[in-house]
Scaffold this motif. Structure first.
Motif, PDB file in Angstrom:
ATOM      1  N   LEU A   1       0.840  -1.187   0.000  1.00 62.22           N
ATOM      2  CA  LEU A   1       0.000   0.000   0.000  1.00 62.22           C
ATOM      3  C   LEU A   1       0.879   1.242   0.000  1.00 62.22           C
ATOM      4  CD1 LEU A   1      -2.685  -1.027   2.661  1.00 62.22           C
ATOM      5  CD2 LEU A   1      -2.939  -1.061   0.155  1.00 62.22           C
ATOM      6  N   ASP A   2       0.365   2.335  -0.526  1.00 61.60           N
ATOM      7  CA  ASP A   2       1.151   3.557  -0.649  1.00 61.60           C
ATOM      8  C   ASP A   2       1.610   4.087   0.706  1.00 61.60           C
ATOM      9  OD1 ASP A   2       2.125   5.815  -2.348  1.00 61.60           O
ATOM     10  OD2 ASP A   2       0.741   6.952  -1.087  1.00 61.60           O
ATOM     11  N   GLU A   3       0.784   3.905   1.753  1.00 61.54           N
ATOM     12  CA  GLU A   3       1.151   4.451   3.065  1.00 61.54           C
ATOM     13  C   GLU A   3       2.153   3.590   3.825  1.00 61.54           C
ATOM     14  OE1 GLU A   3      -3.028   2.545   3.522  1.00 61.54           O
ATOM     15  OE2 GLU A   3      -1.909   3.729   2.050  1.00 61.54           O
ATOM     16  N   HIS A   4       2.496   2.426   3.297  1.00 60.00           N
ATOM     17  CA  HIS A   4       3.478   1.568   3.949  1.00 60.00           C
ATOM     18  C   HIS A   4       4.895   2.116   3.782  1.00 60.00           C
ATOM     19  CE1 HIS A   4       0.782  -2.299   3.891  1.00 60.00           C
ATOM     20  NE2 HIS A   4       0.321  -1.336   4.679  1.00 60.00           N
ATOM     21  N   LEU A   5       5.796   1.683   4.689  1.00 61.49           N
ATOM     22  CA  LEU A   5       7.195   2.092   4.605  1.00 61.49           C
ATOM     23  C   LEU A   5       7.815   1.619   3.294  1.00 61.49           C
ATOM     24  CD1 LEU A   5       9.749   3.341   5.867  1.00 61.49           C
ATOM     25  CD2 LEU A   5      10.107   1.165   7.063  1.00 61.49           C
ATOM     26  N   GLY A   6       7.593   0.384   2.931  1.00 59.55           N
ATOM     27  CA  GLY A   6       8.077  -0.131   1.658  1.00 59.55           C
ATOM     28  C   GLY A   6       9.548  -0.495   1.675  1.00 59.55           C
ATOM     29  N   GLN A   7      10.001  -1.037   0.557  1.00 59.45           N
ATOM     30  CA  GLN A   7      11.390  -1.469   0.405  1.00 59.45           C
ATOM     31  C   GLN A   7      12.014  -0.808  -0.818  1.00 59.45           C
ATOM     32  OE1 GLN A   7      12.125  -5.700   0.612  1.00 59.45           O
ATOM     33  NE2 GLN A   7      10.364  -6.052   1.966  1.00 59.45           N
ATOM     34  N   TYR A   8      13.301  -0.540  -0.680  1.00 61.24           N
ATOM     35  CA  TYR A   8      14.072   0.034  -1.771  1.00 61.24           C
ATOM     36  C   TYR A   8      14.985  -1.011  -2.395  1.00 61.24           C
ATOM     37  CZ  TYR A   8      13.266   5.065  -0.814  1.00 61.24           C
ATOM     38  OH  TYR A   8      12.727   6.317  -0.669  1.00 61.24           O
ATOM     39  N   GLN A   9      15.103  -0.957  -3.709  1.00 60.02           N
ATOM     40  CA  GLN A   9      16.240  -1.518  -4.420  1.00 60.02           C
ATOM     41  C   GLN A   9      17.075  -0.334  -4.868  1.00 60.02           C
ATOM     42  OE1 GLN A   9      14.851  -4.050  -7.592  1.00 60.02           O
ATOM     43  NE2 GLN A   9      14.672  -5.827  -6.252  1.00 60.02           N
ATOM     44  N   VAL A  10      18.374  -0.384  -4.627  1.00 61.90           N
ATOM     45  CA  VAL A  10      19.223   0.786  -4.804  1.00 61.90           C
ATOM     46  C   VAL A  10      20.363   0.480  -5.763  1.00 61.90           C
ATOM     47  CG1 VAL A  10      20.619   2.522  -3.628  1.00 61.90           C
ATOM     48  CG2 VAL A  10      18.698   1.487  -2.437  1.00 61.90           C
ATOM     49  N   GLU A  11      20.608   1.434  -6.667  1.00 62.70           N
ATOM     50  CA  GLU A  11      21.740   1.342  -7.592  1.00 62.70           C
ATOM     51  C   GLU A  11      22.494   2.666  -7.564  1.00 62.70           C
ATOM     52  OE1 GLU A  11      22.516   1.018 -12.413  1.00 62.70           O
ATOM     53  OE2 GLU A  11      20.630   0.291 -11.564  1.00 62.70           O
ATOM     54  N   LEU A  12      23.811   2.604  -7.436  1.00 55.89           N
ATOM     55  CA  LEU A  12      24.626   3.816  -7.346  1.00 55.89           C
ATOM     56  C   LEU A  12      24.636   4.569  -8.674  1.00 55.89           C
ATOM     57  CD1 LEU A  12      26.550   5.508  -5.559  1.00 55.89           C
ATOM     58  CD2 LEU A  12      28.430   4.152  -6.501  1.00 55.89           C
ATOM     59  N   LEU A  13      24.427   5.875  -8.583  1.00 57.89           N
ATOM     60  CA  LEU A  13      24.475   6.743  -9.758  1.00 57.89           C
ATOM     61  C   LEU A  13      25.700   7.644  -9.723  1.00 57.89           C
ATOM     62  CD1 LEU A  13      22.854   7.530 -12.314  1.00 57.89           C
ATOM     63  CD2 LEU A  13      21.681   9.259 -10.925  1.00 57.89           C
ATOM     64  N   ASP A  14      25.990   8.235  -8.570  1.00 58.57           N
ATOM     65  CA  ASP A  14      27.160   9.101  -8.401  1.00 58.57           C
ATOM     66  C   ASP A  14      27.665   8.950  -6.974  1.00 58.57           C
ATOM     67  OD1 ASP A  14      29.101  11.043  -8.221  1.00 58.57           O
ATOM     68  OD2 ASP A  14      27.881  12.673  -9.022  1.00 58.57           O
ATOM     69  N   GLY A  15      28.823   8.327  -6.825  1.00 59.12           N
ATOM     70  CA  GLY A  15      29.390   8.104  -5.496  1.00 59.12           C
ATOM     71  C   GLY A  15      30.218   9.277  -5.032  1.00 59.12           C
ATOM     72  N   ARG A  16      29.562  10.413  -4.806  1.00 57.90           N
ATOM     73  CA  ARG A  16      30.280  11.620  -4.420  1.00 57.90           C
ATOM     74  C   ARG A  16      30.641  11.657  -2.938  1.00 57.90           C
ATOM     75  NH1 ARG A  16      24.956  13.750  -5.212  1.00 57.90           N
ATOM     76  NH2 ARG A  16      25.444  14.734  -7.200  1.00 57.90           N
ATOM     77  N   ALA A  17      30.142  10.718  -2.123  1.00 54.82           N
ATOM     78  CA  ALA A  17      30.372  10.772  -0.676  1.00 54.82           C
ATOM     79  C   ALA A  17      31.848  10.760  -0.329  1.00 54.82           C
ATOM     80  CB  ALA A  17      29.656   9.608   0.010  1.00 54.82           C
ATOM     81  N   GLY A  18      32.630   9.998  -1.075  1.00 54.34           N
ATOM     82  CA  GLY A  18      34.065   9.951  -0.810  1.00 54.34           C
ATOM     83  C   GLY A  18      34.710  11.310  -0.950  1.00 54.34           C
ATOM     84  N   ARG A  19      34.296  12.075  -1.954  1.00 59.14           N
ATOM     85  CA  ARG A  19      34.838  13.424  -2.147  1.00 59.14           C
ATOM     86  C   ARG A  19      34.383  14.348  -1.021  1.00 59.14           C
ATOM     87  NH1 ARG A  19      32.578  12.456  -7.251  1.00 59.14           N
ATOM     88  NH2 ARG A  19      31.114  14.210  -7.045  1.00 59.14           N
ATOM     89  N   LEU A  20      33.139  14.209  -0.600  1.00 60.49           N
ATOM     90  CA  LEU A  20      32.616  15.080   0.448  1.00 60.49           C
ATOM     91  C   LEU A  20      33.352  14.881   1.770  1.00 60.49           C
ATOM     92  CD1 LEU A  20      28.785  14.714  -0.267  1.00 60.49           C
ATOM     93  CD2 LEU A  20      30.250  16.650  -0.851  1.00 60.49           C
ATOM     94  N   MET A  21      33.769  13.652   2.030  1.00 60.76           N
ATOM     95  CA  MET A  21      34.423  13.338   3.307  1.00 60.76           C
ATOM     96  C   MET A  21      35.832  13.910   3.398  1.00 60.76           C
ATOM     97  SD  MET A  21      32.318  11.675   5.211  1.00 60.76           S
ATOM     98  CE  MET A  21      33.381  10.880   6.425  1.00 60.76           C
ATOM     99  N   GLN A  22      36.346  14.467   2.318  1.00 62.17           N
ATOM    100  CA  GLN A  22      37.726  14.939   2.309  1.00 62.17           C
ATOM    101  C   GLN A  22      37.884  16.361   2.842  1.00 62.17           C
ATOM    102  OE1 GLN A  22      39.315  14.353  -1.644  1.00 62.17           O
ATOM    103  NE2 GLN A  22      38.924  12.148  -1.604  1.00 62.17           N
ATOM    104  N   SER A  23      36.779  17.052   3.123  1.00 59.20           N
ATOM    105  CA  SER A  23      36.887  18.425   3.631  1.00 59.20           C
ATOM    106  C   SER A  23      35.809  18.693   4.657  1.00 59.20           C
ATOM    107  CB  SER A  23      36.783  19.432   2.483  1.00 59.20           C
ATOM    108  OG  SER A  23      35.466  19.461   1.965  1.00 59.20           O
TER     109      SER A  23
END
Length: 256
Positions: free
Chosen positions: A62-84
Motif C-alpha cells: 500500500l502507498d502508506e506503507h514504509l516499503g522497500q528500496y532496491q538501490v543502484e549507485l548513480l554518483d558516489g560523491r560521498a568519498g569526495r565530500l568526506m575529504q573536507s
C-alpha cells in the motif's frame, strides 16, 4: 505499489541485524523512507552514504506503507565530500534543512539544487553563496519566501542594500537609511545572481540573513534548535573565503 526515481541519500538507521531504513531526497517523491534489505553489507554500505546519488525502485503493498528500496549507485560523491570540513558539514546541514519539509512532498527544485551544491562543495567561494540561496529556497517552499526584487517602500529595483526583518522585503539605501541599524544587510550576490560573493564579510551577511528568517519562521515556532552542522558549515566556509576574520564573522553568523 511501485515507482522508480532518482534520489540523494540523506541518512540511515539500523533495521534488524542486516538491513537499514534509508532516508532519501527523491526528485519526484520528495523526502522518502524505505527499507534496504542487506543494507549493512560490504557491498551496499559504500552505496548508502550521505550525499551519494542513487537510482531507486520502491515497492510496497500500500502507498502508506514504509516499503522497500532496491538501490543502484548513480554518483558516489560521498568519498569526495568526506575529504573536507565544508563537504562533511555541508551535506549534513542541507539534509537537516530538507527534513523540515513534509515527508513524501515533492520538491524537485530543491532536489536539483541539492545535487548542484554537493558538486560544488570543493569550491568554497561558490559553495557558501549557493548554500545561502538553498536556505532561502527552503524558506520559500515552506511558505516564508523573501521578496528581494524591489524596495518595499518605494518600488525601485536599484540600490537594494537592506532587508526588513519584519516583512522580509528588500529596502533601498535611501528608504532604509533612517532605520539602518534595525535592518538586515542584503549582500549583493543575492540581488544580482551574476555578481560573485567576493569575501567572507559578504558571505557572513548572507548566512545571517537566511539564518534570521529560518530562526523566526521555522526553528523557533517548531521549538527546535538550529542544526549544529549549519554553524560548522558556516565556520568552514567563512575560513575558506578571502579576507576572513574568524572571530567577528563567526560570531555574527552563530548569533543572527
Amino acid at each position: 505499489m511501485e515507482w522508480r526515481d532518482e534520489g540523494i541519500i540523506l541518512g540511515l538507521r539500523k533495521h534488524g541485524e542486516t538491513s537499514v531504513i534509508a532516508e532519501v531526497m527523491t526528485r519526484a517523491h520528495g523526502r522518502h523512507m524505505g527499507i534496504v534489505r542487506g543494507g549493512r553489507s560490504k557491498r551496499l554500505q559504500p552505496v548508502l552514504q550521505p550525499g551519494n546519488a542513487v537510482v531507486l525502485v520502491w515497492r510496497a503493498r500500500l502507498d502508506e506503507h514504509l516499503g522497500q528500496y532496491q538501490v543502484e549507485l548513480l554518483d558516489g560523491r560521498a568519498g569526495r565530500l568526506m575529504q573536507s570540513a565544508i563537504g562533511v558539514h555541508g551535506v549534513q546541514a542541507m539534509a537537516s534543512l530538507l527534513r523540515l519539509l513534509p515527508e513524501r512532498d515533492a520538491h524537485p527544485r530543491l532536489h536539483d539544487a541539492f545535487a548542484v551544491i554537493l558538486d560544488t562543495l570543493d569550491t568554497p567561494d561558490e559553495a557558501g553563496a549557493l548554500y545561502v540561496r538553498f536556505e532561502l529556497a527552503v524558506l520559500e517552499d515552506l511558505g516564508f519566501g523573501l521578496d528581494l526584487a524591489e524596495c518595499a517602500a518605494t518600488g525601485v529595483r536599484t540600490d537594494l542594500v537592506y532587508v526588513s526583518p519584519k516583512s522580509g522585503r528588500a529596502v533601498s539605501a535611501a528608504a532604509g537609511a533612517p532605520w539602518a541599524e534595525r535592518m538586515l544587510p542584503l549582500p549583493g550576490f543575492l540581488v544580482d545572481r551574476s555578481r560573485p560573493c567576493a569575501d567572507a564579510d559578504m558571505l557572513a551577511q548572507g548566512f545571517r540573513l537566511s539564518g534570521y528568517f529560518l530562526e523566526r519562521h521555522v526553528f523557533e515556532p517548531r521549538g527546535i534548535e538550529p542544526p549544529i552542522s549549519r554553524d560548522s558549515f558556516c565556520v568552514a566556509a567563512l575560513k575558506a573565503m578571502p579576507q576572513a576574520s574568524p572571530s567577528d564573522t563567526v560570531n555574527e553568523v552563530i548569533s543572527p
